[in-house]
Design a protein around this motif. Structure first.
Motif, short mmCIF file in Angstrom:
data_model
loop_
_atom_site.label_atom_id
_atom_site.label_comp_id
_atom_site.label_asym_id
_atom_site.label_seq_id
_atom_site.Cartn_x
_atom_site.Cartn_y
_atom_site.Cartn_z
N ALA A 133 0.84 -1.20 0.00
CA ALA A 133 0.00 0.00 0.00
C ALA A 133 0.87 1.24 0.00
O ALA A 133 2.05 1.19 0.35
N ASP A 134 0.27 2.36 -0.39
CA ASP A 134 0.98 3.62 -0.55
C ASP A 134 0.70 4.52 0.64
O ASP A 134 -0.45 4.72 1.03
N ALA A 135 1.77 5.09 1.22
CA ALA A 135 1.60 5.99 2.36
C ALA A 135 0.74 7.20 2.03
O ALA A 135 0.16 7.81 2.93
N HIS A 136 0.67 7.56 0.74
CA HIS A 136 -0.18 8.67 0.35
C HIS A 136 -1.66 8.35 0.49
O HIS A 136 -2.50 9.25 0.38
N ARG A 137 -2.01 7.07 0.71
CA ARG A 137 -3.41 6.64 0.79
C ARG A 137 -3.66 5.96 2.15
O ARG A 137 -3.81 4.73 2.23
N PRO A 138 -3.69 6.75 3.23
CA PRO A 138 -3.80 6.16 4.57
C PRO A 138 -5.08 5.37 4.79
O PRO A 138 -5.08 4.41 5.57
N ASP A 139 -6.17 5.75 4.14
CA ASP A 139 -7.41 4.99 4.34
C ASP A 139 -7.27 3.56 3.86
O ASP A 139 -7.81 2.62 4.47
N ASP A 140 -6.55 3.36 2.75
CA ASP A 140 -6.30 2.00 2.26
C ASP A 140 -5.51 1.20 3.28
O ASP A 140 -5.77 0.01 3.51
N ILE A 141 -4.52 1.84 3.88
CA ILE A 141 -3.70 1.17 4.89
C ILE A 141 -4.55 0.77 6.09
O ILE A 141 -4.50 -0.37 6.57
N VAL A 166 6.90 12.66 0.89
CA VAL A 166 5.64 13.37 0.67
C VAL A 166 6.01 14.85 0.61
O VAL A 166 6.25 15.49 1.64
N LEU A 167 6.09 15.39 -0.59
CA LEU A 167 6.73 16.69 -0.77
C LEU A 167 5.90 17.84 -0.20
O LEU A 167 6.47 18.85 0.24
N ASP A 168 4.61 17.73 -0.20
CA ASP A 168 3.75 18.79 0.33
C ASP A 168 3.58 18.60 1.83
O ASP A 168 3.08 17.56 2.28
N THR A 169 3.97 19.59 2.61
CA THR A 169 3.94 19.45 4.07
C THR A 169 2.52 19.31 4.59
O THR A 169 2.27 18.52 5.52
N PHE A 209 20.77 16.61 -6.32
CA PHE A 209 21.29 15.58 -7.22
C PHE A 209 20.38 14.35 -7.20
O PHE A 209 20.07 13.77 -8.25
N TRP A 210 19.95 13.96 -6.00
CA TRP A 210 19.07 12.81 -5.88
C TRP A 210 17.79 13.02 -6.70
O TRP A 210 17.36 12.14 -7.44
N ASN A 211 17.18 14.16 -6.55
CA ASN A 211 15.91 14.42 -7.21
C ASN A 211 16.03 14.45 -8.74
O ASN A 211 15.05 14.24 -9.44
N GLU A 212 17.23 14.67 -9.23
CA GLU A 212 17.45 14.66 -10.67
C GLU A 212 17.83 13.28 -11.19
O GLU A 212 17.69 13.00 -12.39
N ASN A 213 18.29 12.39 -10.31
CA ASN A 213 18.87 11.13 -10.77
C ASN A 213 18.29 9.87 -10.12
O ASN A 213 18.74 8.76 -10.43
N ILE A 218 12.74 13.70 -2.88
CA ILE A 218 12.85 13.84 -1.43
C ILE A 218 12.87 15.31 -1.04
O ILE A 218 13.25 16.17 -1.85
N THR A 219 12.47 15.61 0.19
CA THR A 219 12.56 16.98 0.70
C THR A 219 13.03 16.95 2.14
O THR A 219 12.79 15.97 2.86
#
Length: 266
Positions: A133-141, A166-169, A209-213, A218-219
């Motif tokens: 499951a995806d952390a962006h979808r807590p109801d599914d979890i 999760v880039l948006d705080t 560098f990570w975000n490009e490659n 990540i943030t």
């Protein structure tokens, strides 16, 4: 590993570095590809302490689970953002202290799914499960964990090094609130998160560098942003610190740029 695998969820990408595999590399594991090692070495070149961060985060997990399964008396753990299994995973630590502990791991990385069998071990008294499951979808979890966890009883929610993806705080805070709203009083939240504070200013170049490659992007977050995840919870001593120094007994000589804290739901 020598090539891509078919997980039934799609083909594992071996042409781009992935966090779970790079993290595994930094921890000295073997479940990674050449591209992961190349990107991992480039990040280390820009931010030499990243290996210390990875090891400190893993050690934090052990101390937290030992405390929660021990003196705190928690018998249920929800580990969101499991990553690849290494040494002393949540279920191993918890069931060593309290054999009847129940643990649910959550991740949506296809390579983690291929290694789920390594996590699906348990003491006879306890239980260990893995949820794709995806952390962006807590109801599914939350729907899925009800097969294993009793959400009327305290749960230790572990979200180590996952909210930084999760880039948006506001969204990250919403995820935390949704999960913690679903567990009762006496539950706990354990978090770690990278920061450009605590001497981590040099990590900005490495993150770019990570975000490009690599994937996922990540943030970093500030202490104030990290503290916002614990709104309404009581922080355990010593509060928000470098994860390397959370209840380390004064043994840590290196402070890493990774916040760590544990909060209790009233």
């Amino acid at each position: 590993m020598t090539g891509p695998e078919d997980t039934g969820q799609g083909r594992i990408r071996t042409d781009i570095a992935h966090n779970a595999r790079v993290w595994n590399y930094w921890l000295g594991g073997k479940d990674n590809y050449l591209i992961d090692r190349q990107v991992g070495d480039m990040v280390t070149g820009m931010y030499p302490s990243i290996g210390h961060v990875a090891r400190a985060d893993r050690a934090f997990l052990g101390r937290v689970v030992n405390h929660l399964a021990g003196p705190a008396g928690v018998r249920q753990f929800l580990d969101i953002g499991t990553g690849l299994p290494t040494v002393d995973n949540t279920h191993e630590v918890a069931q060593r202290v309290a054999p009847a502990s129940r643990i649910v791991y959550v991740d949506n990385d296809p390579i983690v799914l291929t290694h789920a069998r390594a996590l699906l071990t348990s003491t006879p008294e306890g239980r260990t499960e893995y949820i794709d499951a995806d952390a962006h979808r807590p109801d599914d979890i939350l729907r899925a964990v009800e097969r294993t966890l009793d959400l009327s009883q305290p749960v230790a929610v572990m979200m180590l090094g996952i909210l930084n993806f999760v880039l948006d705080t506001d969204q990250a805070r919403s995820i935390v609130r949704r999960v913690m709203d679903a567990v009762p009083s006496g539950s706990y939240l354990a978090l770690t998160h990278p920061t450009l504070e605590l001497g981590g200013e040099g990590n900005a170049e490495a993150m770019a560098f990570w975000n490009e490659n690599a994937t996922p992007p990540i943030t970093a977050r500030t202490r104030a942003e990290f503290a916002g995840f614990f709104e309404g919870l009581d922080l355990l001593e010593p509060g928000i610190v470098s994860c390397a120094r959370w209840r380390d007994g004064g043994a840590t000589t290196v402070e890493v740029a990774q916040f760590g804290a544990v909060g209790r739901k009233r």
